[in-house]
Design a protein around this motif. Structure first.
Motif, PDB file in Angstrom:
ATOM      1  N   TYR A 107     -10.678  -8.875   1.929  1.00  0.00           N
ATOM      2  CA  TYR A 107     -10.798  -8.642   0.487  1.00  0.00           C
ATOM      3  C   TYR A 107      -9.552  -7.888   0.023  1.00  0.00           C
ATOM      4  CZ  TYR A 107     -15.559  -9.666   1.908  1.00  0.00           C
ATOM      5  OH  TYR A 107     -16.666 -10.256   2.473  1.00  0.00           O
ATOM      6  N   LEU A 108      -8.710  -8.566  -0.747  1.00  0.00           N
ATOM      7  CA  LEU A 108      -7.435  -7.981  -1.134  1.00  0.00           C
ATOM      8  C   LEU A 108      -7.584  -6.774  -2.044  1.00  0.00           C
ATOM      9  CD1 LEU A 108      -5.205 -11.146  -1.750  1.00  0.00           C
ATOM     10  CD2 LEU A 108      -5.453  -9.771   0.328  1.00  0.00           C
ATOM     11  N   ASP A 109      -8.669  -6.707  -2.817  1.00  0.00           N
ATOM     12  CA  ASP A 109      -8.847  -5.561  -3.710  1.00  0.00           C
ATOM     13  C   ASP A 109      -9.170  -4.281  -2.950  1.00  0.00           C
ATOM     14  OD1 ASP A 109     -11.347  -6.577  -2.993  1.00  0.00           O
ATOM     15  OD2 ASP A 109     -12.307  -5.859  -4.834  1.00  0.00           O
ATOM     16  N   GLU A 110      -9.470  -4.403  -1.657  1.00  0.00           N
ATOM     17  CA  GLU A 110      -9.770  -3.233  -0.843  1.00  0.00           C
ATOM     18  C   GLU A 110      -8.571  -2.791  -0.015  1.00  0.00           C
ATOM     19  OE1 GLU A 110     -13.306  -4.052   1.353  1.00  0.00           O
ATOM     20  OE2 GLU A 110     -14.535  -4.300  -0.456  1.00  0.00           O
ATOM     21  N   LEU A 111      -7.451  -3.521  -0.116  1.00  0.00           N
ATOM     22  CA  LEU A 111      -6.254  -3.120   0.615  1.00  0.00           C
ATOM     23  C   LEU A 111      -5.700  -1.814   0.072  1.00  0.00           C
ATOM     24  CD1 LEU A 111      -4.261  -6.468   1.038  1.00  0.00           C
ATOM     25  CD2 LEU A 111      -5.598  -5.257   2.763  1.00  0.00           C
ATOM     26  N   SER A 112      -6.003  -1.489  -1.193  1.00  0.00           N
ATOM     27  CA  SER A 112      -5.466  -0.278  -1.821  1.00  0.00           C
ATOM     28  C   SER A 112      -5.969   0.983  -1.142  1.00  0.00           C
ATOM     29  CB  SER A 112      -5.837  -0.242  -3.305  1.00  0.00           C
ATOM     30  OG  SER A 112      -7.243  -0.305  -3.466  1.00  0.00           O
ATOM     31  N   GLU A 113      -7.034   0.868  -0.340  1.00  0.00           N
ATOM     32  CA  GLU A 113      -7.545   2.026   0.368  1.00  0.00           C
ATOM     33  C   GLU A 113      -6.560   2.493   1.427  1.00  0.00           C
ATOM     34  OE1 GLU A 113     -11.280   0.900   1.894  1.00  0.00           O
ATOM     35  OE2 GLU A 113     -12.200   0.515  -0.058  1.00  0.00           O
ATOM     36  N   ASN A 114      -5.663   1.582   1.815  1.00  0.00           N
ATOM     37  CA  ASN A 114      -4.645   1.917   2.812  1.00  0.00           C
ATOM     38  C   ASN A 114      -3.331   2.172   2.085  1.00  0.00           C
ATOM     39  OD1 ASN A 114      -2.787   2.037   4.869  1.00  0.00           O
ATOM     40  ND2 ASN A 114      -3.455   0.177   5.886  1.00  0.00           N
ATOM     41  N   THR A 115      -2.828   3.393   2.130  1.00  0.00           N
ATOM     42  CA  THR A 115      -1.620   3.744   1.381  1.00  0.00           C
ATOM     43  C   THR A 115      -0.341   3.365   2.118  1.00  0.00           C
ATOM     44  OG1 THR A 115      -1.670   5.976   2.330  1.00  0.00           O
ATOM     45  CG2 THR A 115      -2.770   5.650   0.202  1.00  0.00           C
ATOM     46  N   GLU A 116      -0.452   2.919   3.358  1.00  0.00           N
ATOM     47  CA  GLU A 116       0.730   2.589   4.148  1.00  0.00           C
ATOM     48  C   GLU A 116       0.854   1.084   4.331  1.00  0.00           C
ATOM     49  OE1 GLU A 116       2.979   4.768   5.024  1.00  0.00           O
ATOM     50  OE2 GLU A 116       1.824   6.427   4.181  1.00  0.00           O
ATOM     51  N   LEU A 171       1.876  -7.167   2.795  1.00  0.00           N
ATOM     52  CA  LEU A 171       0.543  -6.912   2.252  1.00  0.00           C
ATOM     53  C   LEU A 171       0.634  -6.357   0.824  1.00  0.00           C
ATOM     54  CD1 LEU A 171      -1.409  -5.471   5.315  1.00  0.00           C
ATOM     55  CD2 LEU A 171      -1.140  -7.839   4.553  1.00  0.00           C
ATOM     56  N   SER A 172       1.665  -5.580   0.553  1.00  0.00           N
ATOM     57  CA  SER A 172       1.861  -5.086  -0.814  1.00  0.00           C
ATOM     58  C   SER A 172       2.136  -6.237  -1.773  1.00  0.00           C
ATOM     59  CB  SER A 172       3.028  -4.089  -0.860  1.00  0.00           C
ATOM     60  OG  SER A 172       2.751  -2.949  -0.069  1.00  0.00           O
ATOM     61  N   LEU A 173       2.819  -7.264  -1.275  1.00  0.00           N
ATOM     62  CA  LEU A 173       3.082  -8.454  -2.088  1.00  0.00           C
ATOM     63  C   LEU A 173       1.775  -9.155  -2.438  1.00  0.00           C
ATOM     64  CD1 LEU A 173       5.099 -10.578  -3.255  1.00  0.00           C
ATOM     65  CD2 LEU A 173       5.006 -11.689  -1.025  1.00  0.00           C
ATOM     66  N   LEU A 174       0.884  -9.319  -1.459  1.00  0.00           N
ATOM     67  CA  LEU A 174      -0.416  -9.944  -1.729  1.00  0.00           C
ATOM     68  C   LEU A 174      -1.219  -9.117  -2.717  1.00  0.00           C
ATOM     69  CD1 LEU A 174      -1.694 -11.222   1.744  1.00  0.00           C
ATOM     70  CD2 LEU A 174      -0.338 -12.422   0.037  1.00  0.00           C
ATOM     71  N   GLN A 175      -1.125  -7.822  -2.599  1.00  0.00           N
ATOM     72  CA  GLN A 175      -1.873  -6.930  -3.476  1.00  0.00           C
ATOM     73  C   GLN A 175      -1.471  -7.113  -4.939  1.00  0.00           C
ATOM     74  OE1 GLN A 175      -1.140  -2.610  -3.311  1.00  0.00           O
ATOM     75  NE2 GLN A 175      -3.235  -2.407  -2.580  1.00  0.00           N
ATOM     76  N   LEU A 176      -0.198  -7.465  -5.181  1.00  0.00           N
ATOM     77  CA  LEU A 176       0.278  -7.668  -6.550  1.00  0.00           C
ATOM     78  C   LEU A 176      -0.540  -8.728  -7.281  1.00  0.00           C
ATOM     79  CD1 LEU A 176       4.198  -7.768  -6.365  1.00  0.00           C
ATOM     80  CD2 LEU A 176       2.782  -5.954  -7.332  1.00  0.00           C
ATOM     81  N   VAL A 177      -0.979  -9.743  -6.541  1.00  0.00           N
ATOM     82  CA  VAL A 177      -1.657 -10.882  -7.173  1.00  0.00           C
ATOM     83  C   VAL A 177      -2.913 -10.444  -7.903  1.00  0.00           C
ATOM     84  CG1 VAL A 177      -2.697 -13.144  -6.778  1.00  0.00           C
ATOM     85  CG2 VAL A 177      -0.746 -12.411  -5.395  1.00  0.00           C
ATOM     86  N   GLY A 178      -3.632  -9.486  -7.342  1.00  0.00           N
ATOM     87  CA  GLY A 178      -4.896  -9.078  -7.946  1.00  0.00           C
ATOM     88  C   GLY A 178      -4.815  -7.900  -8.890  1.00  0.00           C
ATOM     89  N   LEU A 179      -3.624  -7.333  -9.078  1.00  0.00           N
ATOM     90  CA  LEU A 179      -3.493  -6.163  -9.953  1.00  0.00           C
ATOM     91  C   LEU A 179      -3.522  -6.551 -11.428  1.00  0.00           C
ATOM     92  CD1 LEU A 179      -0.711  -4.103  -8.112  1.00  0.00           C
ATOM     93  CD2 LEU A 179      -3.176  -3.690  -8.102  1.00  0.00           C
ATOM     94  N   GLY A 180      -4.008  -5.632 -12.257  1.00  0.00           N
ATOM     95  CA  GLY A 180      -4.065  -5.871 -13.689  1.00  0.00           C
ATOM     96  C   GLY A 180      -2.695  -5.755 -14.335  1.00  0.00           C
TER      97      GLY A 180
END
Length: 269
Positions: free
Chosen positions: A129-138, A143-152
């Motif tokens: 679940y990509l929206d839960e990757l933010s729990e990991n700050t490192e 993975l930060s690139l994938l996280q961009l897709v779901g950000l507002g």
């Protein structure tokens, strides 16, 4: 926004991001190729599959599915699992296999149907679940690139600029750096389809980069080299500092097709 093709483009450019998601890091991951494969007997097409080289029988085949919208027909799990076993039946590989089902957010997971419950405790079938990757700050760059897709939209521009800065700091190879920044731009093209390329570059601060002393010195060096050796000789250097093929063609006054050909040669090297 249908994100499937965006994720598959990212994974095709950098397959190692999939292995980061499932915490399966190895130098041998670089030997994998990411492809779309047809299951011949049924005419099904698996959009994402990581295939190890033919000599690496000990490495698993990795099946990847991305879900970025609600599964209204309730067929996500049954279709994915069926395609996997049809592939195994059709191609008869000697390799083991692993499946990765990626949701842009947990709320899109309809839940594993009870008739597939044997996969619930299995490490062979992982759900991310990509929206839960933010729990990991490192998080890594990938993975930060994938996280961009779901950000507002209210936070994604700032995070995109931060990721570009990290890319310049952490990626020393200029070609790899350029490819990763292009992936970041691609994410923004999908997220903001109504914006022009110039507006996206401004949002990411890429136009500010082109005003820096390093960029301007490289540009001047490239132009000087072009005058001495022929304008096309300057193309590889200008590509390295982040200029697009269109900008180079206009700046040097040379044929766009010729610049594109040189750019393609650079990418294949």
């Amino acid at each position: 926004m249908r994100t499937d093709s965006l994720f598959y483009e990212i994974f095709q450019t950098d397959p190692n991001i999939v292995f980061e998601l499932i915490n399966r890091q190895s130098p041998r991951n670089a030997t994998y190729s990411f492809a779309s494969v047809e299951v011949k007997e049924t005419s099904f097409r698996m959009d994402g599959i990581l295939v190890p080289p033919i000599y690496a029988a000990d490495l698993p085949i990795v099946f990847v599915e991305v879900q970025g919208y609600k599964d209204t027909k309730k067929v996500l799990y049954s279709s994915f699992i069926s395609e996997i076993f049809l592939y195994l039946h059709d191609y008869q590989p000697v390799n083991d296999w692993q499946a990765v089902l990626i949701f842009t957010k947990r709320s899109l997971d309809p839940g594993l149907p009870r008739n597939y419950r044997l996969f619930a405790p299995s490490e062979q079938f992982q759900r991310i679940y990509l929206d839960e990757l933010s729990e990991n700050t490192e998080l890594s760059l990938g993975l930060s690139l994938l996280q961009l897709v779901g950000l507002g939209e209210e936070v994604v521009a700032a995070r995109g600029r931060e990721l570009i800065i990290r890319t310049h700091q952490e990626v020393t190879d200029t070609n790899a750096q350029k490819k990763f920044i292009e992936l970041i731009e691609t994410v923004f093209v999908y997220k903001f389809p109504d914006l022009s390329r110039e507006e996206i570059e401004a949002m990411l601060g890429l136009n500010e980069l082109k005003q820096t002393r390093v960029y301007q010195e490289a540009l001047e060096e490239g132009l000087e080299q072009g005058l001495k050796q022929g304008k096309l000789a300057a193309v590889p250097l200008l590509l390295k500092v982040g200029m697009t093929v269109e900008e180079i063609s206009e700046q040097l006054g040379v044929n766009l097709a010729a610049v594109r050909q040189i750019a393609q040669q650079q990418q294949s090297e």
